[in-house]
Structure formats: C-alpha cells, structure tokens
Design a protein around this motif. Structure first.
Motif, PDB file in Angstrom:
ATOM      1  N   SER A 193       1.523 -16.316 -21.293  1.00  0.00           N
ATOM      2  CA  SER A 193       1.457 -16.588 -19.850  1.00  0.00           C
ATOM      3  C   SER A 193       1.152 -18.044 -19.527  1.00  0.00           C
ATOM      4  CB  SER A 193       0.419 -15.680 -19.187  1.00  0.00           C
ATOM      5  OG  SER A 193      -0.870 -15.903 -19.731  1.00  0.00           O
ATOM      6  N   VAL A 194       0.594 -18.788 -20.500  1.00  0.00           N
ATOM      7  CA  VAL A 194       0.256 -20.194 -20.214  1.00  0.00           C
ATOM      8  C   VAL A 194       1.513 -21.053 -20.119  1.00  0.00           C
ATOM      9  CG1 VAL A 194       0.039 -21.076 -22.591  1.00  0.00           C
ATOM     10  CG2 VAL A 194      -1.396 -22.023 -20.779  1.00  0.00           C
ATOM     11  N   VAL A 195       2.601 -20.634 -20.780  1.00  0.00           N
ATOM     12  CA  VAL A 195       3.833 -21.439 -20.785  1.00  0.00           C
ATOM     13  C   VAL A 195       4.394 -21.622 -19.376  1.00  0.00           C
ATOM     14  CG1 VAL A 195       6.192 -21.605 -21.651  1.00  0.00           C
ATOM     15  CG2 VAL A 195       4.358 -20.794 -23.163  1.00  0.00           C
ATOM     16  N   PRO A 196       4.694 -20.539 -18.624  1.00  0.00           N
ATOM     17  CA  PRO A 196       5.179 -20.759 -17.255  1.00  0.00           C
ATOM     18  C   PRO A 196       4.110 -21.326 -16.330  1.00  0.00           C
ATOM     19  CG  PRO A 196       4.847 -18.421 -17.667  1.00  0.00           C
ATOM     20  CD  PRO A 196       4.687 -19.111 -18.983  1.00  0.00           C
ATOM     21  N   ALA A 197       2.827 -21.018 -16.616  1.00  0.00           N
ATOM     22  CA  ALA A 197       1.749 -21.512 -15.764  1.00  0.00           C
ATOM     23  C   ALA A 197       1.662 -23.033 -15.789  1.00  0.00           C
ATOM     24  CB  ALA A 197       0.410 -20.908 -16.199  1.00  0.00           C
ATOM     25  N   LEU A 198       1.944 -23.629 -16.947  1.00  0.00           N
ATOM     26  CA  LEU A 198       1.866 -25.090 -17.072  1.00  0.00           C
ATOM     27  C   LEU A 198       2.870 -25.802 -16.164  1.00  0.00           C
ATOM     28  CD1 LEU A 198       1.366 -25.535 -20.921  1.00  0.00           C
ATOM     29  CD2 LEU A 198      -0.308 -25.969 -19.114  1.00  0.00           C
ATOM     30  N   LEU A 199       3.970 -25.136 -15.840  1.00  0.00           N
ATOM     31  CA  LEU A 199       4.983 -25.746 -14.970  1.00  0.00           C
ATOM     32  C   LEU A 199       4.485 -25.877 -13.532  1.00  0.00           C
ATOM     33  CD1 LEU A 199       8.136 -23.793 -16.244  1.00  0.00           C
ATOM     34  CD2 LEU A 199       7.407 -26.096 -16.893  1.00  0.00           C
ATOM     35  N   TYR A 200       3.511 -25.043 -13.163  1.00  0.00           N
ATOM     36  CA  TYR A 200       2.986 -25.065 -11.790  1.00  0.00           C
ATOM     37  C   TYR A 200       1.459 -25.194 -11.799  1.00  0.00           C
ATOM     38  CZ  TYR A 200       7.616 -23.037 -11.078  1.00  0.00           C
ATOM     39  OH  TYR A 200       8.977 -22.807 -11.084  1.00  0.00           O
ATOM     40  N   TRP A 201       0.943 -25.861 -12.817  1.00  0.00           N
ATOM     41  CA  TRP A 201      -0.501 -25.838 -13.067  1.00  0.00           C
ATOM     42  C   TRP A 201      -1.329 -26.376 -11.914  1.00  0.00           C
ATOM     43  CZ3 TRP A 201      -3.341 -23.160 -16.127  1.00  0.00           C
ATOM     44  CH2 TRP A 201      -4.694 -23.499 -16.275  1.00  0.00           C
ATOM     45  N   GLN A 202      -2.417 -25.697 -11.646  1.00  0.00           N
ATOM     46  CA  GLN A 202      -3.413 -26.158 -10.701  1.00  0.00           C
ATOM     47  C   GLN A 202      -4.748 -25.526 -11.083  1.00  0.00           C
ATOM     48  OE1 GLN A 202      -1.091 -23.194  -7.753  1.00  0.00           O
ATOM     49  NE2 GLN A 202      -2.492 -24.520  -6.701  1.00  0.00           N
ATOM     50  N   TRP A 203      -5.796 -26.340 -11.031  1.00  0.00           N
ATOM     51  CA  TRP A 203      -7.119 -25.824 -11.359  1.00  0.00           C
ATOM     52  C   TRP A 203      -7.685 -25.067 -10.170  1.00  0.00           C
ATOM     53  CZ3 TRP A 203      -9.202 -25.510 -16.028  1.00  0.00           C
ATOM     54  CH2 TRP A 203      -8.733 -26.373 -17.023  1.00  0.00           C
ATOM     55  N   PRO A 204      -8.309 -23.917 -10.415  1.00  0.00           N
ATOM     56  CA  PRO A 204      -8.972 -23.196  -9.310  1.00  0.00           C
ATOM     57  C   PRO A 204     -10.128 -24.034  -8.771  1.00  0.00           C
ATOM     58  CG  PRO A 204      -8.704 -21.797 -11.257  1.00  0.00           C
ATOM     59  CD  PRO A 204      -8.410 -23.200 -11.692  1.00  0.00           C
ATOM     60  N   HIS A 205     -10.518 -23.745  -7.566  1.00  0.00           N
ATOM     61  CA  HIS A 205     -11.646 -24.471  -6.985  1.00  0.00           C
ATOM     62  C   HIS A 205     -12.474 -23.526  -6.130  1.00  0.00           C
ATOM     63  CE1 HIS A 205      -9.601 -24.425  -3.057  1.00  0.00           C
ATOM     64  NE2 HIS A 205      -8.506 -24.720  -3.723  1.00  0.00           N
ATOM     65  N   GLY A 206     -13.740 -23.838  -6.014  1.00  0.00           N
ATOM     66  CA  GLY A 206     -14.635 -23.081  -5.142  1.00  0.00           C
ATOM     67  C   GLY A 206     -14.634 -21.592  -5.420  1.00  0.00           C
ATOM     68  N   GLU A 207     -14.449 -20.818  -4.345  1.00  0.00           N
ATOM     69  CA  GLU A 207     -14.516 -19.368  -4.450  1.00  0.00           C
ATOM     70  C   GLU A 207     -13.345 -18.763  -5.214  1.00  0.00           C
ATOM     71  OE1 GLU A 207     -12.190 -17.981  -0.389  1.00  0.00           O
ATOM     72  OE2 GLU A 207     -14.339 -17.631  -0.569  1.00  0.00           O
ATOM     73  N   GLN A 208     -12.289 -19.541  -5.487  1.00  0.00           N
ATOM     74  CA  GLN A 208     -11.150 -19.019  -6.252  1.00  0.00           C
ATOM     75  C   GLN A 208     -11.584 -18.536  -7.631  1.00  0.00           C
ATOM     76  OE1 GLN A 208      -8.199 -22.178  -6.181  1.00  0.00           O
ATOM     77  NE2 GLN A 208      -7.143 -21.239  -4.440  1.00  0.00           N
ATOM     78  N   TRP A 209     -12.593 -19.201  -8.212  1.00  0.00           N
ATOM     79  CA  TRP A 209     -13.097 -18.775  -9.515  1.00  0.00           C
ATOM     80  C   TRP A 209     -13.625 -17.330  -9.439  1.00  0.00           C
ATOM     81  CZ3 TRP A 209     -11.834 -21.247 -13.741  1.00  0.00           C
ATOM     82  CH2 TRP A 209     -11.606 -22.623 -13.703  1.00  0.00           C
ATOM     83  N   LEU A 210     -14.323 -17.016  -8.358  1.00  0.00           N
ATOM     84  CA  LEU A 210     -14.875 -15.671  -8.195  1.00  0.00           C
ATOM     85  C   LEU A 210     -13.770 -14.635  -8.022  1.00  0.00           C
ATOM     86  CD1 LEU A 210     -17.857 -16.454  -5.766  1.00  0.00           C
ATOM     87  CD2 LEU A 210     -17.931 -16.088  -8.242  1.00  0.00           C
ATOM     88  N   TRP A 211     -12.748 -14.994  -7.237  1.00  0.00           N
ATOM     89  CA  TRP A 211     -11.637 -14.074  -7.035  1.00  0.00           C
ATOM     90  C   TRP A 211     -10.865 -13.846  -8.335  1.00  0.00           C
ATOM     91  CZ3 TRP A 211     -11.194 -11.049  -3.004  1.00  0.00           C
ATOM     92  CH2 TRP A 211     -11.790 -11.412  -1.798  1.00  0.00           C
ATOM     93  N   LEU A 212     -10.717 -14.883  -9.140  1.00  0.00           N
ATOM     94  CA  LEU A 212     -10.028 -14.736 -10.425  1.00  0.00           C
ATOM     95  C   LEU A 212     -10.842 -13.886 -11.392  1.00  0.00           C
ATOM     96  CD1 LEU A 212      -8.665 -18.368 -10.825  1.00  0.00           C
ATOM     97  CD2 LEU A 212      -7.282 -16.298 -10.579  1.00  0.00           C
ATOM     98  N   GLY A 213     -12.164 -14.023 -11.323  1.00  0.00           N
ATOM     99  CA  GLY A 213     -13.032 -13.169 -12.139  1.00  0.00           C
ATOM    100  C   GLY A 213     -12.889 -11.709 -11.753  1.00  0.00           C
ATOM    101  N   LEU A 214     -12.809 -11.452 -10.438  1.00  0.00           N
ATOM    102  CA  LEU A 214     -12.601 -10.090  -9.951  1.00  0.00           C
ATOM    103  C   LEU A 214     -11.254  -9.556 -10.416  1.00  0.00           C
ATOM    104  CD1 LEU A 214     -13.441  -7.709  -8.107  1.00  0.00           C
ATOM    105  CD2 LEU A 214     -12.349  -8.924  -6.205  1.00  0.00           C
ATOM    106  N   LEU A 215     -10.236 -10.421 -10.403  1.00  0.00           N
ATOM    107  CA  LEU A 215      -8.896 -10.034 -10.837  1.00  0.00           C
ATOM    108  C   LEU A 215      -8.900  -9.630 -12.313  1.00  0.00           C
ATOM    109  CD1 LEU A 215      -5.898  -9.847 -10.035  1.00  0.00           C
ATOM    110  CD2 LEU A 215      -5.646 -12.233 -10.724  1.00  0.00           C
ATOM    111  N   GLY A 216      -9.585 -10.428 -13.136  1.00  0.00           N
ATOM    112  CA  GLY A 216      -9.676 -10.108 -14.563  1.00  0.00           C
ATOM    113  C   GLY A 216     -10.398  -8.797 -14.816  1.00  0.00           C
ATOM    114  N   ALA A 217     -11.438  -8.539 -14.031  1.00  0.00           N
ATOM    115  CA  ALA A 217     -12.189  -7.282 -14.179  1.00  0.00           C
ATOM    116  C   ALA A 217     -11.329  -6.087 -13.770  1.00  0.00           C
ATOM    117  CB  ALA A 217     -13.451  -7.333 -13.336  1.00  0.00           C
ATOM    118  N   ALA A 218     -10.583  -6.254 -12.691  1.00  0.00           N
ATOM    119  CA  ALA A 218      -9.716  -5.163 -12.204  1.00  0.00           C
ATOM    120  C   ALA A 218      -8.626  -4.821 -13.205  1.00  0.00           C
ATOM    121  CB  ALA A 218      -9.099  -5.556 -10.859  1.00  0.00           C
TER     122      ALA A 218
END
Length: 218
Positions: A193-218
């Motif tokens: 999944s990192v291969v296509p992600a690198l083409l549109y890469w952006q670092w999460p910021h602020g509360e996005q980290w929390l939402w991504l953590g929730l996504l991983g848990a789900a």
C-alpha cells in the motif's frame, strides 16, 4: 463465549464486523473531507493496524510469521489493498449509507466463491437467499438508471475482492491461527500500500492522527 453455539458466536462477531465497517467508512469519509488522499488513508490504515498487533509479534517470531506461505499471504494482501482502496473510494463517492449497503453484498460473493473454489455444499435455502440477495443488489444499484454512479461499481469491486480475502483467509486458518492470519494481512499489505501512497504522499496533522488510529482499530 467458547461455550456458545457456533451460530451465536458467528452472529456476535459478524455484528462486531458490521459496527467496525460503519466506523471505518465514516472515518474514511471524514479524513477525505479533510483533504487526505484515499491511497494515503489506505496506507495509514494498514500501518496503525500493525501497531495494534505489536503485542502479538513475539508470539509469532519463532514461526517467522508463517513465511513458508508468503506467496499466499502476499496475494491475499494485494487483493486486500485493492479491496480497501475500492471500498474507501466508494465511501467517498457515494453516501455512506449506500456504500455500506453495497459492501454488505460481500457475503453473497463469498458464498458463491465457497461453492466454486472450496467445494462447500449449499442447500436450496441458501441458493434461494443468494438469488434474492442478488436481486436486491440489482434493485439497489439500478444499472442503467440516471442515478447509477461509478461509485456503485467501485463498491461492487470492493465487495468481490473482499470476498476473495475472506475465502483465502479461510484456507490459511486451516494451518495458521486467526491472529497470525489477521496480523499478516496488514503486515504484508503495508509495503504494497505504500507504493501508490507515495505518489500522493502527505503527512497527517493534528486530529487526523487520532482518526487514523481509530481506522486501524476498526
């Protein structure tokens, strides 16, 4: 729970799955509205999923994470990446309620796949349910109607590919534990999944980290 009849246990875990799907799709929609690309979301979903399994890694260290079957695990992970991206796109392109409804066609494709590839026997009741289910899918998708959207096709692709993930998982749990099979799904999907992600890469910021953590848990 181990004392519950199989049907009750399956029902419980499928209910948990349905709730997790709802959380996942709404989280993806929120992250997308915040400007995060779907390929990047898919990558971070796998990354956080692996993080949640870190406590189990020592348990599988000596087995080298089932590396004997790495080709099978890699194929399953590739199909999962395609399924995840398609599902996330569906949640972005369509109302979440529609995306969820389309994703619930997965059991139909899983049942057909189990008949074709795993040789499972299916009685007339299940065949009737499959036929009725596909009829309901056609009514829901309304092919040929003006309201028919590409998002519906993407959602259907997600359902078909996720059925493949489920069927391959059923084969893998014959020799490996469910925990290892689940861990490897995210572990092998991470570099894919990192291969296509690198083409549109952006670092999460602020509360996005929390939402991504929730996504991983789900």
């Amino acid at each position: 729970m181990n004392n519950w009849p199989p049907a009750m246990r399956v029902g419980f875990w499928m209910t948990v799955t349905a709730i997790s799907f709802a959380v996942m799709l709404n989280t993806v929609r929120h992250l997308s509205n915040g400007g995060m690309d779907v390929f990047v979301i898919a990558f971070w979903r796998n990354a956080f999923a692996v993080v949640f399994f870190v406590p189990l890694i020592p348990q599988f260290w000596q087995t080298r994470f089932g590396i004997v079957r790495w080709k099978f695990y890699s194929t399953r992970a590739l199909v999962m990446v395609v399924s995840s991206i398609a599902l996330f796109l569906c949640a972005i392109l369509l109302p979440v309620a529609d995306a969820t409804a389309i994703s619930f066609t997965t059991p139909l494709f899983t049942t057909v796949g189990a008949i074709l590839f795993l040789g499972e026997a299916v009685g007339w009741r299940r065949w009737t349910a499959i036929i009725v289910g596909f009829g309901g899918t056609l009514i829901m998708l309304r092919p040929g109607a003006e309201s028919f959207q590409a998002g519906a096709l993407v959602g259907l692709l997600a359902a078909v590919t996720f059925a493949g993930v489920i069927l391959m998982g059923k084969v893998l749990v014959r020799s490996d534990s469910p925990a290892l099979v689940t861990l490897n799904l995210s572990l092998y999907a991470l570099p894919i999944s990192v291969v296509p992600a690198l083409l549109y890469w952006q670092w999460p910021h602020g509360e996005q980290w929390l939402w991504l953590g929730l996504l991983g848990a789900a």
